[in-house]
Design a protein around this motif. Structure first.
Motif, PDB file in Angstrom:
ATOM      1  N   ARG B  21       0.879  -1.264  -0.085  1.00  0.00           N
ATOM      2  CA  ARG B  21      -0.012  -0.140   0.052  1.00  0.00           C
ATOM      3  C   ARG B  21       1.014   1.291   0.125  1.00  0.00           C
ATOM      4  O   ARG B  21       0.434   2.215  -0.622  1.00  0.00           O
ATOM      5  CB  ARG B  21      -1.039  -0.057   1.326  1.00  0.00           C
ATOM      6  N   ASP B  22       1.846   1.161   0.658  1.00  0.00           N
ATOM      7  CA  ASP B  22       2.960   2.470   0.965  1.00  0.00           C
ATOM      8  C   ASP B  22       3.564   2.672  -0.292  1.00  0.00           C
ATOM      9  O   ASP B  22       3.679   3.865  -0.911  1.00  0.00           O
ATOM     10  CB  ASP B  22       3.857   2.238   2.151  1.00  0.00           C
ATOM     11  N   LYS B  23       3.994   1.529  -0.975  1.00  0.00           N
ATOM     12  CA  LYS B  23       4.514   1.907  -2.095  1.00  0.00           C
ATOM     13  C   LYS B  23       4.088   1.687  -3.474  1.00  0.00           C
ATOM     14  O   LYS B  23       4.744   1.853  -4.519  1.00  0.00           O
ATOM     15  CB  LYS B  23       5.972   0.821  -2.380  1.00  0.00           C
ATOM     16  N   HIS B  24       2.641   1.684  -3.490  1.00  0.00           N
ATOM     17  CA  HIS B  24       1.896   1.721  -4.622  1.00  0.00           C
ATOM     18  C   HIS B  24       2.220   0.420  -5.488  1.00  0.00           C
ATOM     19  O   HIS B  24       2.567   0.665  -6.896  1.00  0.00           O
ATOM     20  CB  HIS B  24       2.116   2.907  -5.694  1.00  0.00           C
ATOM     21  N   GLY B  25       2.137  -0.751  -4.734  1.00  0.00           N
ATOM     22  CA  GLY B  25       2.826  -1.832  -5.562  1.00  0.00           C
ATOM     23  C   GLY B  25       1.993  -2.504  -6.120  1.00  0.00           C
ATOM     24  O   GLY B  25       1.827  -3.886  -6.383  1.00  0.00           O
ATOM     25  N   LEU B  26       0.492  -1.935  -6.254  1.00  0.00           N
ATOM     26  CA  LEU B  26      -0.649  -2.533  -6.842  1.00  0.00           C
ATOM     27  C   LEU B  26      -1.610  -1.452  -7.618  1.00  0.00           C
ATOM     28  O   LEU B  26      -1.567  -0.682  -7.170  1.00  0.00           O
ATOM     29  CB  LEU B  26      -1.477  -3.600  -5.975  1.00  0.00           C
ATOM     30  N   GLN B  27      -2.167  -1.890  -8.409  1.00  0.00           N
ATOM     31  CA  GLN B  27      -3.179  -1.127  -9.084  1.00  0.00           C
ATOM     32  C   GLN B  27      -4.602  -1.770  -9.121  1.00  0.00           C
ATOM     33  O   GLN B  27      -5.415  -1.377  -8.191  1.00  0.00           O
ATOM     34  CB  GLN B  27      -2.784  -0.764 -10.560  1.00  0.00           C
ATOM     35  N   CYS B  28      -4.765  -2.782  -9.944  1.00  0.00           N
ATOM     36  CA  CYS B  28      -6.040  -3.059  -9.942  1.00  0.00           C
ATOM     37  C   CYS B  28      -6.149  -4.641  -8.974  1.00  0.00           C
ATOM     38  O   CYS B  28      -7.180  -4.792  -8.408  1.00  0.00           O
ATOM     39  CB  CYS B  28      -6.310  -3.832 -11.460  1.00  0.00           C
ATOM     40  N   VAL B  48      18.681  -8.942  -0.227  1.00  0.00           N
ATOM     41  CA  VAL B  48      18.126  -7.605  -0.513  1.00  0.00           C
ATOM     42  C   VAL B  48      18.462  -7.164  -1.753  1.00  0.00           C
ATOM     43  O   VAL B  48      17.836  -6.256  -2.308  1.00  0.00           O
ATOM     44  CB  VAL B  48      18.715  -6.491   0.507  1.00  0.00           C
ATOM     45  N   ASP B  49      19.208  -8.118  -2.575  1.00  0.00           N
ATOM     46  CA  ASP B  49      19.745  -7.559  -3.812  1.00  0.00           C
ATOM     47  C   ASP B  49      18.538  -7.791  -4.936  1.00  0.00           C
ATOM     48  O   ASP B  49      17.534  -8.458  -4.788  1.00  0.00           O
ATOM     49  CB  ASP B  49      20.973  -8.301  -4.342  1.00  0.00           C
ATOM     50  N   GLU B  50      18.312  -6.576  -5.666  1.00  0.00           N
ATOM     51  CA  GLU B  50      17.240  -6.517  -6.706  1.00  0.00           C
ATOM     52  C   GLU B  50      17.043  -7.670  -7.681  1.00  0.00           C
ATOM     53  O   GLU B  50      16.095  -7.938  -7.944  1.00  0.00           O
ATOM     54  CB  GLU B  50      17.324  -5.165  -7.340  1.00  0.00           C
ATOM     55  N   PRO B  51      18.394  -8.244  -8.207  1.00  0.00           N
ATOM     56  CA  PRO B  51      17.944  -9.095  -8.951  1.00  0.00           C
ATOM     57  C   PRO B  51      17.533 -10.421  -8.449  1.00  0.00           C
ATOM     58  O   PRO B  51      16.583 -11.049  -9.124  1.00  0.00           O
ATOM     59  CB  PRO B  51      19.631  -9.640  -9.536  1.00  0.00           C
ATOM     60  N   THR B  52      17.685 -10.764  -7.312  1.00  0.00           N
ATOM     61  CA  THR B  52      17.167 -11.912  -6.709  1.00  0.00           C
ATOM     62  C   THR B  52      15.702 -11.731  -6.408  1.00  0.00           C
ATOM     63  O   THR B  52      14.924 -12.385  -6.672  1.00  0.00           O
ATOM     64  CB  THR B  52      17.850 -12.232  -5.324  1.00  0.00           C
ATOM     65  N   ILE B  53      15.318 -10.412  -5.867  1.00  0.00           N
ATOM     66  CA  ILE B  53      13.865 -10.125  -5.776  1.00  0.00           C
ATOM     67  C   ILE B  53      13.123 -10.147  -6.940  1.00  0.00           C
ATOM     68  O   ILE B  53      12.159 -10.768  -7.243  1.00  0.00           O
ATOM     69  CB  ILE B  53      13.789  -8.711  -5.140  1.00  0.00           C
ATOM     70  N   ARG B  54      13.743  -9.818  -7.991  1.00  0.00           N
ATOM     71  CA  ARG B  54      13.191  -9.930  -9.476  1.00  0.00           C
ATOM     72  C   ARG B  54      12.934 -11.526  -9.646  1.00  0.00           C
ATOM     73  O   ARG B  54      11.946 -11.697 -10.401  1.00  0.00           O
ATOM     74  CB  ARG B  54      13.762  -9.128 -10.205  1.00  0.00           C
ATOM     75  N   ARG B  63      -0.161  -6.747 -15.113  1.00  0.00           N
ATOM     76  CA  ARG B  63      -0.181  -6.027 -16.367  1.00  0.00           C
ATOM     77  C   ARG B  63      -0.745  -4.507 -16.352  1.00  0.00           C
ATOM     78  O   ARG B  63      -1.062  -3.789 -17.026  1.00  0.00           O
ATOM     79  CB  ARG B  63      -1.049  -6.519 -17.320  1.00  0.00           C
ATOM     80  N   CYS B  64      -0.848  -4.053 -15.111  1.00  0.00           N
ATOM     81  CA  CYS B  64      -0.877  -2.587 -14.706  1.00  0.00           C
ATOM     82  C   CYS B  64       0.385  -1.706 -14.292  1.00  0.00           C
ATOM     83  O   CYS B  64       0.603  -0.920 -15.142  1.00  0.00           O
ATOM     84  CB  CYS B  64      -1.964  -2.260 -13.638  1.00  0.00           C
ATOM     85  N   THR B  65       0.674  -1.828 -13.117  1.00  0.00           N
ATOM     86  CA  THR B  65       1.795  -1.103 -12.616  1.00  0.00           C
ATOM     87  C   THR B  65       3.031  -1.424 -13.004  1.00  0.00           C
ATOM     88  O   THR B  65       3.916  -0.701 -12.965  1.00  0.00           O
ATOM     89  CB  THR B  65       1.806  -1.074 -10.817  1.00  0.00           C
ATOM     90  N   GLY B  66       3.365  -2.639 -13.521  1.00  0.00           N
ATOM     91  CA  GLY B  66       4.874  -3.035 -13.724  1.00  0.00           C
ATOM     92  C   GLY B  66       5.214  -3.670 -12.322  1.00  0.00           C
ATOM     93  O   GLY B  66       4.693  -3.628 -11.381  1.00  0.00           O
ATOM     94  N   TYR B  67       6.819  -3.585 -12.462  1.00  0.00           N
ATOM     95  CA  TYR B  67       7.341  -4.315 -11.233  1.00  0.00           C
ATOM     96  C   TYR B  67       8.297  -3.303 -10.416  1.00  0.00           C
ATOM     97  O   TYR B  67       8.770  -3.862  -9.240  1.00  0.00           O
ATOM     98  CB  TYR B  67       8.257  -5.271 -11.669  1.00  0.00           C
ATOM     99  N   VAL B  68       8.268  -2.304 -10.757  1.00  0.00           N
ATOM    100  CA  VAL B  68       9.341  -1.187 -10.068  1.00  0.00           C
ATOM    101  C   VAL B  68       8.705  -1.116  -8.568  1.00  0.00           C
ATOM    102  O   VAL B  68       9.321  -1.193  -7.634  1.00  0.00           O
ATOM    103  CB  VAL B  68       9.391   0.246 -10.750  1.00  0.00           C
ATOM    104  N   VAL B  70       6.570  -2.903  -7.089  1.00  0.00           N
ATOM    105  CA  VAL B  70       6.318  -4.017  -6.409  1.00  0.00           C
ATOM    106  C   VAL B  70       7.887  -4.242  -5.623  1.00  0.00           C
ATOM    107  O   VAL B  70       7.986  -4.814  -4.420  1.00  0.00           O
ATOM    108  CB  VAL B  70       6.042  -5.354  -7.418  1.00  0.00           C
ATOM    109  N   VAL B  71       9.052  -4.189  -6.392  1.00  0.00           N
ATOM    110  CA  VAL B  71      10.349  -4.251  -6.117  1.00  0.00           C
ATOM    111  C   VAL B  71      10.532  -3.447  -4.639  1.00  0.00           C
ATOM    112  O   VAL B  71      10.926  -3.593  -3.687  1.00  0.00           O
ATOM    113  CB  VAL B  71      11.349  -3.981  -7.014  1.00  0.00           C
ATOM    114  N   GLU B  72      10.055  -2.117  -4.752  1.00  0.00           N
ATOM    115  CA  GLU B  72      10.214  -0.994  -3.755  1.00  0.00           C
ATOM    116  C   GLU B  72       9.451  -1.635  -2.499  1.00  0.00           C
ATOM    117  O   GLU B  72       9.791  -1.486  -1.272  1.00  0.00           O
ATOM    118  CB  GLU B  72       9.707   0.238  -4.431  1.00  0.00           C
TER     119      GLU B  72
END
Lengths: 217, 95
Positions: B21-28, B48-54, B63-68, B70-72
């Motif tokens: 909710r804080d990081k806008h990790g969702l849209q629909c 914590v490294d981003e490649p592993t999270i991804r 298919r709405c917000t993308g992944y940036v 979500v990773v945050e």
């Protein structure tokens, strides 16, 4: 701009009201809706970019459990032709309009084009029945590039057009442009010169792009 | 079996839910249960490294917000969970 004169809105992160239910699993989507006596439809789609449909046999699919109805292009042809209003306002010249039936009758025009629809007690039974529909396709040459599509002799998207060109636009001179100041005229010929312009259009999609969001009571 | 419906506890959002909710990790929100439960498992021993999270979330499609975002959101939750006491961990990660 501010909310009630207090907090500025521009540059401020505004928490969304809908997130609480969405992060707690309380969201409702079209496929969550259940209505009394509801049936579900699934669509059989062409695996070919261009093909003639020689024959469709739905008899085995019709006999599958839970199947209520199956319709092919021929069954719904009387509902067509549907004329798409593709005309772009204020373009000079005549714009051709594609004409189609709800489901193509004997020729599919893209991979994913409709071939048949199965209505069943639920989508799983409908999907099972889809696999029992037998279609005899005759693959035809396809064209994947817009400029190749415009060339003479290219496979036709709408055979009745004779080519794949939606419209021709003649260059508009400066004087003609000033005479019709509201017209959209990107092809302006400077005196004695010529201007060229290329357009691209994303896709062929006469109907809505998200038809899955339909529920009929 | 634990689902997204069981993440919140005692009327309080799970740190993961709050992070989304804080990081806008969702849209629909359609893919959100998949992201949250994937990350719930990942948060038990996160890197914590981003490649592993991804890589971890690569099985969930948005298919709405993308992944940036979500990773945050995942990073916020990882940080928060790393600072938890043993009691808090037991509360938020019962399984």
């Amino acid at each position: 701009v501010s909310a009630g004169g207090a907090r500025p809105w521009v540059g401020t992160s505004v928490p969304r009201k809908e997130d609480l239910r969405l992060v707690t699993g309380e969201g409702q989507y079209v496929s969550d809706l259940v209505l009394p006596f509801m049936l579900e439809a699934q669509f059989l789609r062409s695996p070919y970019a261009h093909a003639r449909i020689r024959r469709i046999d739905v008899s085995a699919a019709k006999a599958m459990p839970g199947v209520v109805a199956i319709r092919t292009g021929a069954d719904l042809a009387h509902l067509g032709p549907i004329l798409t209003d593709l005309s772009t306002p204020k373009l000079p010249g005549e714009t051709k309009r594609p004409s189609f039936t709800p489901i193509p009758v004997d020729e599919v025009g893209y991979a994913g084009d409709l071939v048949a629809v199965v209505v069943a007690k639920n989508r799983y039974l409908a999907e099972d029945a889809l696999r029992r529909i037998e279609v005899d396709y005759e693959p035809l040459p396809a064209v994947l590039d817009p400029e190749a599509a415009a060339a003479p002799g290219a496979p036709l998207v709408y055979p009745e057009w004779g080519d794949n060109v939606v419209y021709h636009q003649a260059p508009v001179t400066r004087s003609a442009r000033s005479a019709t100041p509201t017209s959209c005229s990107p092809n302006v010929s400077p005196a004695g010169g010529a201007a060229r312009r290329r357009w691209s259009r994303a896709r062929r999609s006469p109907p809505g792009t998200r038809p899955t969001g339909s529920r009929c009571g | 079996v634990l689902t997204i419906e069981g993440l919140a506890a005692g009327g309080e959002l799970h740190p993961l839910q709050r992070a989304f909710r804080d990081k806008h990790g969702l849209q629909c929100g359609f893919c959100t249960p998949g992201f949250l439960m994937t990350l719930y498992d990942y948060l038990k021993k996160p890197e914590v490294d981003e490649p592993t999270i991804r890589h971890e979330i690569s099985g969930v499609l948005c298919r709405c917000t993308g992944y940036v975002h979500v990773v945050e959101a995942a990073k916020q939750a990882i940080e928060e969970c790393a600072a938890m006491s043993a009691d808090e961990r037991a509360r938020w990660f019962p399984l």
